[in-house]
Design a protein around this motif. Structure first.
Motif, PDB file in Angstrom:
ATOM      1  N   LEU A  18       0.830  -1.242  -0.119  1.00  0.00           N
ATOM      2  CA  LEU A  18      -0.180   0.003   0.094  1.00  0.00           C
ATOM      3  C   LEU A  18       0.751   1.207   0.126  1.00  0.00           C
ATOM      4  O   LEU A  18       0.638   1.997  -0.819  1.00  0.00           O
ATOM      5  CB  LEU A  18      -0.981   0.158   1.110  1.00  0.00           C
ATOM      6  CG  LEU A  18      -2.170  -0.827   1.028  1.00  0.00           C
ATOM      7  CD1 LEU A  18      -2.864  -0.679   2.587  1.00  0.00           C
ATOM      8  CD2 LEU A  18      -2.989  -0.297   0.010  1.00  0.00           C
ATOM      9  N   ARG A  22       1.046   4.026  -3.065  1.00  0.00           N
ATOM     10  CA  ARG A  22       0.549   5.109  -2.595  1.00  0.00           C
ATOM     11  C   ARG A  22       1.613   6.201  -3.153  1.00  0.00           C
ATOM     12  O   ARG A  22       1.514   7.357  -3.492  1.00  0.00           O
ATOM     13  CB  ARG A  22       0.196   5.414  -1.276  1.00  0.00           C
ATOM     14  CG  ARG A  22      -0.468   6.809  -0.845  1.00  0.00           C
ATOM     15  CD  ARG A  22      -1.061   6.882   0.487  1.00  0.00           C
ATOM     16  NE  ARG A  22      -1.410   8.412   1.001  1.00  0.00           N
ATOM     17  CZ  ARG A  22      -2.327   9.029   0.399  1.00  0.00           C
ATOM     18  NH1 ARG A  22      -3.250   8.259  -0.135  1.00  0.00           N
ATOM     19  NH2 ARG A  22      -2.586  10.086   0.661  1.00  0.00           N
TER      20      ARG A  22
ATOM     21  N   THR B  74      -5.794  -4.917   0.317  1.00  0.00           N
ATOM     22  CA  THR B  74      -4.936  -4.249  -0.196  1.00  0.00           C
ATOM     23  C   THR B  74      -5.004  -3.857  -1.597  1.00  0.00           C
ATOM     24  O   THR B  74      -4.678  -3.241  -2.048  1.00  0.00           O
ATOM     25  CB  THR B  74      -3.719  -5.180   0.220  1.00  0.00           C
ATOM     26  OG1 THR B  74      -3.755  -5.326   1.672  1.00  0.00           O
ATOM     27  CG2 THR B  74      -2.565  -4.313   0.009  1.00  0.00           C
ATOM     28  N   THR B  76      -7.175  -4.049  -3.690  1.00  0.00           N
ATOM     29  CA  THR B  76      -8.175  -3.221  -4.094  1.00  0.00           C
ATOM     30  C   THR B  76      -7.851  -1.992  -4.002  1.00  0.00           C
ATOM     31  O   THR B  76      -8.049  -0.959  -4.797  1.00  0.00           O
ATOM     32  CB  THR B  76      -9.516  -3.556  -3.367  1.00  0.00           C
ATOM     33  OG1 THR B  76      -9.911  -4.828  -3.302  1.00  0.00           O
ATOM     34  CG2 THR B  76     -10.663  -2.684  -3.898  1.00  0.00           C
ATOM     35  N   THR B  77      -7.370  -1.406  -2.870  1.00  0.00           N
ATOM     36  CA  THR B  77      -7.084   0.052  -2.512  1.00  0.00           C
ATOM     37  C   THR B  77      -5.815   0.161  -3.586  1.00  0.00           C
ATOM     38  O   THR B  77      -5.911   1.394  -4.252  1.00  0.00           O
ATOM     39  CB  THR B  77      -6.349   0.067  -1.280  1.00  0.00           C
ATOM     40  OG1 THR B  77      -7.388  -0.575  -0.386  1.00  0.00           O
ATOM     41  CG2 THR B  77      -6.328   1.451  -0.805  1.00  0.00           C
ATOM     42  N   CYS B  78      -4.907  -0.508  -4.059  1.00  0.00           N
ATOM     43  CA  CYS B  78      -3.826  -0.496  -4.712  1.00  0.00           C
ATOM     44  C   CYS B  78      -4.438   0.034  -6.271  1.00  0.00           C
ATOM     45  O   CYS B  78      -4.247   0.964  -7.184  1.00  0.00           O
ATOM     46  CB  CYS B  78      -2.932  -1.502  -5.154  1.00  0.00           C
ATOM     47  SG  CYS B  78      -2.025  -1.791  -3.597  1.00  0.00           S
ATOM     48  N   THR B  80      -7.411   0.980  -7.132  1.00  0.00           N
ATOM     49  CA  THR B  80      -8.265   2.219  -6.694  1.00  0.00           C
ATOM     50  C   THR B  80      -7.304   3.481  -7.021  1.00  0.00           C
ATOM     51  O   THR B  80      -7.538   4.465  -7.653  1.00  0.00           O
ATOM     52  CB  THR B  80      -8.660   2.421  -5.236  1.00  0.00           C
ATOM     53  OG1 THR B  80      -9.631   1.297  -4.816  1.00  0.00           O
ATOM     54  CG2 THR B  80      -9.801   3.602  -5.360  1.00  0.00           C
ATOM     55  N   GLN B  99     -14.384  -0.151  -5.341  1.00  0.00           N
ATOM     56  CA  GLN B  99     -14.291  -0.378  -4.189  1.00  0.00           C
ATOM     57  C   GLN B  99     -14.841  -1.417  -3.494  1.00  0.00           C
ATOM     58  O   GLN B  99     -14.068  -2.076  -2.631  1.00  0.00           O
ATOM     59  CB  GLN B  99     -14.608   0.986  -3.330  1.00  0.00           C
ATOM     60  CG  GLN B  99     -13.658   2.198  -3.443  1.00  0.00           C
ATOM     61  CD  GLN B  99     -14.323   3.316  -3.268  1.00  0.00           C
ATOM     62  OE1 GLN B  99     -15.335   3.541  -2.798  1.00  0.00           O
ATOM     63  NE2 GLN B  99     -13.695   4.486  -3.533  1.00  0.00           N
TER      64      GLN B  99
END
Lengths: 166, 208
Positions: A18, A22, B74, B76-78, B80, B99
């Motif tokens: 993550l 980011r 994890t 999925t957030t990447c 996004t 999401q």
């Protein structure tokens, strides 16, 4: 191996993934968001592009037009409205951020409906003329409130002296 | 390669297992949205299957589901973040459905039933196959619904308006009821095709 070791390793891997993603995407996302904000300003003033200073100073384009940014509470949360004002009358409206109910609140999006453009020409004393939309009373009220606040601010002709000097 | 074709075709997540139908029906109103969600799902599937397969020996057996969900969340957030950075316009259209990939049972099912029991390479193939199968289902449904419901094809993909097919579209195809009707017809069509050359093994598998 300790019972918790698996969890810790997995959490560390996920955290690292993550953080890396980011780090990698953040600059682009910020640039993209800035681009979009400026694009909304350009659209509301009917211009190809606008100076970046307009975001901080509503009178940056004076004497032709002032752009007020106001936030009100809509049905689903805060709503940010850009209002371009020429000599006391609205010359453009864009709702840049909102969380109105999808489907019912779609009409405030200028890409999907003509409604925001029909607000052009309204003045502080004619805001009662806004078309109501069935099922979206609160949404319309929120937009009207944003327009009221924006029109209460001085326009280019009445702008405070300090701004001119700046 | 049989793993790949099995995952993509015989065991197609959408048409055979009927998994992941919520995003399938919700996002398939245009080709552009279908492509965007296919991409995001593929990224999450491939990432989570690979990572889970690679670490399957250290994931505690009694608590594997929370770990799977962590891994899927994890990725999925990447996905996004990547979409926000490189396809912001498309992202805004499908944000919610990207999401909720994290709760897509199709992905958890692949993690639990395949990746956690197989080596890295077959798990990767299985993920690619499943992602392909899901993408084909999404894209076919998306193309049909866009053609019928908006009278265009590929708006926002090739050009701003895409290929204009009709001026008076059949609005219902773009609305949720249309999604159910068209998905049902496609499902029936697929069944009819596969029952024409029945192989005993295949029929039992499809009924599960």
């Amino acid at each position: 191996m300790h019972k918790l070791a698996g969890f810790v390793v997995m959490a560390a891997i996920c955290g690292a993934l993550l953080a890396t993603t980011r780090q990698w995407t953040q600059p682009r996302i910020d640039a993209e968001a800035r681009e979009r904000r400026l694009a909304a300003y350009a659209e509301v003033t009917d211009r190809e592009r606008v100076p970046e200073a307009l975001e901080a100073n509503p009178y940056a384009l004076c004497p032709s037009v002032s752009v007020q940014r106001t936030t009100t509470r809509g049905y689903g949360g805060d709503m940010t409205v850009l209002v371009a004002i020429k000599t006391g009358a609205i010359s453009g409206v864009r709702i840049t951020e909102h969380s109105e109910t999808p489907g019912i609140g779609d009409f405030i999006d200028s890409n999907r409906s003509d409604w925001p453009n029909r607000l052009r020409g309204l003045r502080a004393d004619s805001l009662a003329d806004i078309d109501a939309v069935a099922g979206a009373t609160i949404t319309v009220r929120a937009v009207r409130q944003a327009l009221e606040v924006a029109l209460a601010e001085p326009d280019c002709t009445h702008r405070p002296m300090m701004e001119t000097e700046a | 390669m049989s793993v790949l074709s099995h995952a993509a075709w015989k065991n197609n997540p959408a048409w055979v297992q009927l998994l992941g139908l919520c995003p399938l029906l919700a996002v398939s109103n245009s080709l552009a949205n279908a492509l965007a969600l296919s991409f995001a799902s593929a990224l999450v599937l491939i990432g989570s299957n690979t990572l889970i397969s690679a670490t399957r020996s250290i994931i505690p057996e009694y608590a594997r589901l929370p770990v799977f969900v962590l891994v899927i969340a994890t990725f999925t957030t990447c996905a996004t973040l990547i979409m926000q950075a490189y396809a912001y316009e498309v992202y805004l259209q499908v944000a919610l459905f990207v999401q909720i990939i994290v709760t897509n049972c199709m992905i958890l099912a692949r993690a639990e039933s395949f990746a956690s029991r197989n080596r890295l390479w077959p798990s990767l193939l299985d993920a690619i196959g499943t992602a392909l199968g899901f993408a084909v289902a999404l894209i076919v449904l998306g193309a049909i619904r866009e053609a019928l419901g908006s009278g265009s094809l590929g708006a926002g993909v090739f050009s701003r308006d895409g290929l204009v097919l009709a001026d008076t579209p059949l609005l219902i195809a773009a609305l949720p009821p249309g999604a159910f009707i068209i998905a049902g017809l496609l499902l029936a069509f697929g069944r009819a095709l596969s029952q024409r050359q029945p192989s005993p093994k295949q029929t039992t598998e499809q009924q599960s």
